[in-house]
Write a protein that holds these residues in place. Structure first.
Motif, PDB file in Angstrom:
ATOM      1  N   ASP A   7      68.127 -19.169   2.924  1.00 19.76           N
ATOM      2  CA  ASP A   7      69.765 -19.824   2.841  1.00 19.76           C
ATOM      3  C   ASP A   7      69.338 -21.155   1.540  1.00 19.76           C
ATOM      4  O   ASP A   7      67.905 -21.267   1.514  1.00 19.76           O
ATOM      5  N   PRO A   8      70.251 -21.139   1.309  1.00 16.90           N
ATOM      6  CA  PRO A   8      70.130 -22.310   0.519  1.00 16.90           C
ATOM      7  C   PRO A   8      69.024 -23.494   0.406  1.00 16.90           C
ATOM      8  O   PRO A   8      68.462 -24.436  -0.555  1.00 16.90           O
ATOM      9  N   THR A   9      69.541 -24.193   1.886  1.00 16.55           N
ATOM     10  CA  THR A   9      68.538 -25.558   2.629  1.00 16.55           C
ATOM     11  C   THR A   9      68.051 -25.069   3.830  1.00 16.55           C
ATOM     12  O   THR A   9      67.231 -25.732   4.191  1.00 16.55           O
ATOM     13  N   LEU A  10      67.865 -23.518   4.020  1.00 15.14           N
ATOM     14  CA  LEU A  10      66.035 -23.057   4.655  1.00 15.14           C
ATOM     15  C   LEU A  10      67.127 -23.032   5.593  1.00 15.14           C
ATOM     16  O   LEU A  10      66.364 -23.410   6.612  1.00 15.14           O
ATOM     17  N   ALA A  11      68.336 -23.223   5.971  1.00 14.10           N
ATOM     18  CA  ALA A  11      69.292 -23.882   7.600  1.00 14.10           C
ATOM     19  C   ALA A  11      68.290 -22.857   8.603  1.00 14.10           C
ATOM     20  O   ALA A  11      68.049 -21.767   8.688  1.00 14.10           O
ATOM     21  N   VAL A  12      68.294 -23.550   9.996  1.00 10.14           N
ATOM     22  CA  VAL A  12      68.566 -22.471  11.658  1.00 10.14           C
ATOM     23  C   VAL A  12      68.868 -22.217  12.256  1.00 10.14           C
ATOM     24  O   VAL A  12      70.039 -23.615  12.357  1.00 10.14           O
ATOM     25  N   ASP A  13      69.305 -21.265  11.929  1.00  8.38           N
ATOM     26  CA  ASP A  13      70.956 -20.881  12.591  1.00  8.38           C
ATOM     27  C   ASP A  13      69.956 -21.079  14.291  1.00  8.38           C
ATOM     28  O   ASP A  13      69.320 -20.592  14.912  1.00  8.38           O
ATOM     29  N   LYS A  14      72.094 -22.339  14.723  1.00  9.10           N
ATOM     30  CA  LYS A  14      71.459 -22.668  16.442  1.00  9.10           C
ATOM     31  C   LYS A  14      71.850 -21.477  16.801  1.00  9.10           C
ATOM     32  O   LYS A  14      70.764 -20.800  18.083  1.00  9.10           O
ATOM     33  N   LYS A  15      72.605 -20.498  17.010  1.00 12.03           N
ATOM     34  CA  LYS A  15      72.943 -19.493  17.865  1.00 12.03           C
ATOM     35  C   LYS A  15      72.166 -18.532  17.774  1.00 12.03           C
ATOM     36  O   LYS A  15      71.181 -17.685  19.090  1.00 12.03           O
ATOM     37  N   GLN A  16      71.490 -17.690  16.436  1.00 12.14           N
ATOM     38  CA  GLN A  16      70.368 -16.985  16.970  1.00 12.14           C
ATOM     39  C   GLN A  16      68.287 -17.995  17.721  1.00 12.14           C
ATOM     40  O   GLN A  16      67.841 -16.538  17.930  1.00 12.14           O
ATOM     41  N   LEU A  17      69.171 -18.588  17.250  1.00 16.45           N
ATOM     42  CA  LEU A  17      67.484 -19.087  17.818  1.00 16.45           C
ATOM     43  C   LEU A  17      67.866 -19.399  19.786  1.00 16.45           C
ATOM     44  O   LEU A  17      67.159 -19.038  20.699  1.00 16.45           O
ATOM     45  N   GLU A  18      69.318 -19.659  19.914  1.00 17.00           N
ATOM     46  CA  GLU A  18      69.224 -19.431  21.110  1.00 17.00           C
ATOM     47  C   GLU A  18      68.773 -17.789  21.920  1.00 17.00           C
ATOM     48  O   GLU A  18      68.915 -17.937  23.418  1.00 17.00           O
ATOM     49  N   GLN A  19      69.601 -17.046  21.291  1.00 14.55           N
ATOM     50  CA  GLN A  19      69.644 -15.567  21.744  1.00 14.55           C
ATOM     51  C   GLN A  19      67.539 -15.217  21.632  1.00 14.55           C
ATOM     52  O   GLN A  19      67.850 -14.649  22.465  1.00 14.55           O
ATOM     53  N   MET A  20      67.236 -15.609  20.908  1.00 13.92           N
ATOM     54  CA  MET A  20      65.532 -15.268  20.750  1.00 13.92           C
ATOM     55  C   MET A  20      65.075 -16.092  22.406  1.00 13.92           C
ATOM     56  O   MET A  20      64.129 -14.968  22.830  1.00 13.92           O
ATOM     57  N   GLN A  21      65.284 -16.915  22.229  1.00 13.48           N
ATOM     58  CA  GLN A  21      64.929 -17.505  23.399  1.00 13.48           C
ATOM     59  C   GLN A  21      65.120 -16.744  25.348  1.00 13.48           C
ATOM     60  O   GLN A  21      64.718 -16.640  25.971  1.00 13.48           O
ATOM     61  N   LEU A  22      66.524 -16.424  24.948  1.00 11.84           N
ATOM     62  CA  LEU A  22      67.059 -15.432  26.196  1.00 11.84           C
ATOM     63  C   LEU A  22      66.952 -14.311  25.828  1.00 11.84           C
ATOM     64  O   LEU A  22      65.957 -13.768  27.136  1.00 11.84           O
ATOM     65  N   MET A  23      66.209 -13.554  25.079  1.00 10.79           N
ATOM     66  CA  MET A  23      65.974 -12.476  24.886  1.00 10.79           C
ATOM     67  C   MET A  23      64.373 -12.217  25.140  1.00 10.79           C
ATOM     68  O   MET A  23      64.022 -11.824  25.937  1.00 10.79           O
ATOM     69  N   PHE A  24      63.404 -13.186  25.911  1.00 12.83           N
ATOM     70  CA  PHE A  24      62.098 -13.946  25.836  1.00 12.83           C
ATOM     71  C   PHE A  24      61.864 -13.977  26.748  1.00 12.83           C
ATOM     72  O   PHE A  24      61.233 -13.603  27.901  1.00 12.83           O
ATOM     73  N   ILE A  25      63.214 -14.724  27.338  1.00 14.64           N
ATOM     74  CA  ILE A  25      63.345 -15.812  28.637  1.00 14.64           C
ATOM     75  C   ILE A  25      63.520 -13.721  29.846  1.00 14.64           C
ATOM     76  O   ILE A  25      62.688 -14.023  30.566  1.00 14.64           O
ATOM     77  N   GLU A  26      64.243 -13.116  29.408  1.00 21.26           N
ATOM     78  CA  GLU A  26      64.772 -11.548  30.590  1.00 21.26           C
ATOM     79  C   GLU A  26      63.477 -10.901  30.249  1.00 21.26           C
ATOM     80  O   GLU A  26      63.063 -10.333  31.508  1.00 21.26           O
ATOM     81  N   GLN A  27      62.957 -11.094  29.167  1.00 13.05           N
ATOM     82  CA  GLN A  27      61.616 -10.248  28.661  1.00 13.05           C
ATOM     83  C   GLN A  27      60.486 -10.361  29.935  1.00 13.05           C
ATOM     84  O   GLN A  27      59.169  -9.722  30.008  1.00 13.05           O
ATOM     85  N   GLY A  28      60.277 -11.932  29.812  1.00 13.65           N
ATOM     86  CA  GLY A  28      59.321 -12.560  31.075  1.00 13.65           C
ATOM     87  C   GLY A  28      58.026 -12.632  29.928  1.00 13.65           C
ATOM     88  O   GLY A  28      57.313 -12.973  30.681  1.00 13.65           O
ATOM     89  N   SER A  29      57.995 -13.085  28.389  1.00  8.71           N
ATOM     90  CA  SER A  29      56.669 -13.476  28.443  1.00  8.71           C
ATOM     91  C   SER A  29      57.739 -14.859  27.553  1.00  8.71           C
ATOM     92  O   SER A  29      57.139 -16.149  27.089  1.00  8.71           O
ATOM     93  N   LEU A  30      58.034 -15.529  28.453  1.00  8.39           N
ATOM     94  CA  LEU A  30      58.584 -17.301  28.325  1.00  8.39           C
ATOM     95  C   LEU A  30      59.439 -17.556  29.668  1.00  8.39           C
ATOM     96  O   LEU A  30      60.124 -17.194  30.109  1.00  8.39           O
ATOM     97  N   ASP A  31      58.427 -18.747  30.164  1.00 10.44           N
ATOM     98  CA  ASP A  31      58.835 -18.798  31.873  1.00 10.44           C
ATOM     99  C   ASP A  31      59.646 -20.007  31.281  1.00 10.44           C
ATOM    100  O   ASP A  31      59.184 -20.970  31.755  1.00 10.44           O
ATOM    101  N   LEU A  32      60.933 -19.967  30.791  1.00  6.12           N
ATOM    102  CA  LEU A  32      62.049 -20.991  30.651  1.00  6.12           C
ATOM    103  C   LEU A  32      63.105 -20.565  32.089  1.00  6.12           C
ATOM    104  O   LEU A  32      63.591 -19.412  31.968  1.00  6.12           O
TER     105      LEU A  32
END
Length: 357
Positions: free
Chosen positions: A305-330
């Motif tokens: 990405d030209p500004t090395l932007a951090v995608d908001k939607k993907q960051l949320e999806q990643m956390q949801l996946m980790f929570i569902e998997q059990g590797s993130l206790d949130l």
């Protein structure tokens, strides 16, 4: 100047002891609160300790050094290489490292939730659609006999994944599984190094695996496994980027700006499409990052990405996946503003005259 050394992996749990004492939001609650002009150029050389995992997509530091971008920003960077990004989070949070370029593991979200002053400040290299550097391979016998012809057929299969649960690799394979209506819980995880995947296919100890370049070459040559269409799930997937800790975000925000600015300039001026064909870029990867020349020239190019932007939607999806998997206790994903240092990014992008993203 960049000085590189190899450090052994260290367990997150052991290193996290005492980190919470550094709690608070980045850039606040400290004796050196940020000023309105905290992103102005440095007037004297500042030393920075920087860690990264051994991946070309994370090796922008070598190009920043070799291309003179650190020198232009008055930075003296001491670089260290770590086995995985999961080993680095606590080191950055405790101030034993100033910053790192790593995969986003589940424990970075755990650290932020516990009050550790570590934040994501950028993305890194990503897969292109036409020539991806990562792919899901399936054993050839399963493909030929029709046992696996699509992503949905991976249900119940043994999937080889580099890294422990909660790693960036788990997020990537999770994105692929979603395309077939599956979840991480629908497959059997086999943690092993990417270098061992060809043997694992040969012994039939795994049915499929997420393989990255250059380890796909051995699999392609042996014919033991074939690429399964991921339906674009890996294209532009953000699972890696730069993180910074209290040494920069709270104590030296001006240096934090210089470091991020140097990396953004690097990807735009040195790592634009076609970079693997430029001799000077290849030479820096070889001399400074210690990658074999033939590997650099044969590995599919990452896109940035030209500004090395951090995608908001993907960051949320990643956390949801980790929570569902059990590797993130949130109970729910952390807000974007708690995980990403938005103010720093906005100031750096503004200083470069680019539009914030």
């Amino acid at each position: 100047m960049i000085r590189r050394r190899i450090l052994p992996a260290a367990g997150f749990a052991a290193l996290l002891v005492g980190v919470s004492a550094c709690g608070g939001s980045a850039g606040s609650g400290d004796t050196t609160a940020r000023k309105s002009d905290f992103c102005k150029p440095l007037t004297k050389t500042e030393k920075v300790s920087f860690g990264s995992s051994p991946s070309l997509a994370l090796a922008t530091s070598a190009q920043a050094e070799g291309g003179g971008y650190y020198k232009n920003e008055k930075l003296d960077v001491k670089a260290s290489t770590f086995a995985t990004g999961q080993d680095v989070i606590a080191l950055v949070g405790r101030g034993q490292l100033d910053a790192a370029m790593v995969g986003y593991p589940a424990n970075i979200f755990s650290a932020v939730d516990r009050g550790v002053d570590v934040r994501i400040v950028s993305s890194a290299g990503q897969n292109s659609a036409d020539n991806p550097s990562s792919a899901v391979y399936v054993r050839s016998d399963l493909m030929k006999n029709g046992a696996v012809s699509g992503i949905s057929d991976l249900k119940g299969k043994r999937i080889g994944i580099a890294g422990a649960p909660g790693s960036g690799s788990y997020y990537l394979i999770g994105r692929v599984l979603q395309k077939g209506g599956l979840k991480l819980a629908d497959v059997k995880h086999v943690s092993l190094s990417t270098a061992d995947m060809n043997t694992a296919f040969e012994t039939k100890s795994i049915d499929a695996a997420l393989v990255i370049t250059p380890f796909n070459a051995a699999i392609d040559n042996s014919g033991v496994a074939e690429v399964l269409s991921s339906q674009g799930a890996l294209t532009r997937a953000q699972a890696t980027g730069m993180i910074m800790g209290p040494n920069l975000l709270k104590k030296r925000p001006q240096v934090a700006c210089a470091l991020l600015r140097a990396n953004i300039n690097t990807v735009n001026k040195e790592l634009a499409p076609g970079y693997s064909k430029r001799p000077e870029v290849v030479q820096r990867f070889t001399d400074l990052a210690k990658f074999p020349k033939d590997l650099v020239e044969s590995t599919p190019e990452s896109i940035y990405d030209p500004t090395l932007a951090v995608d908001k939607k993907q960051l949320e999806q990643m956390q949801l996946m980790f929570i569902e998997q059990g590797s993130l206790d949130l109970k729910a994903p952390l807000p974007y503003a708690e995980v990403v240092d938005i103010e720093l990014r906005e100031q750096v992008v503004k200083s470069l005259g680019q539009a914030p993203q």
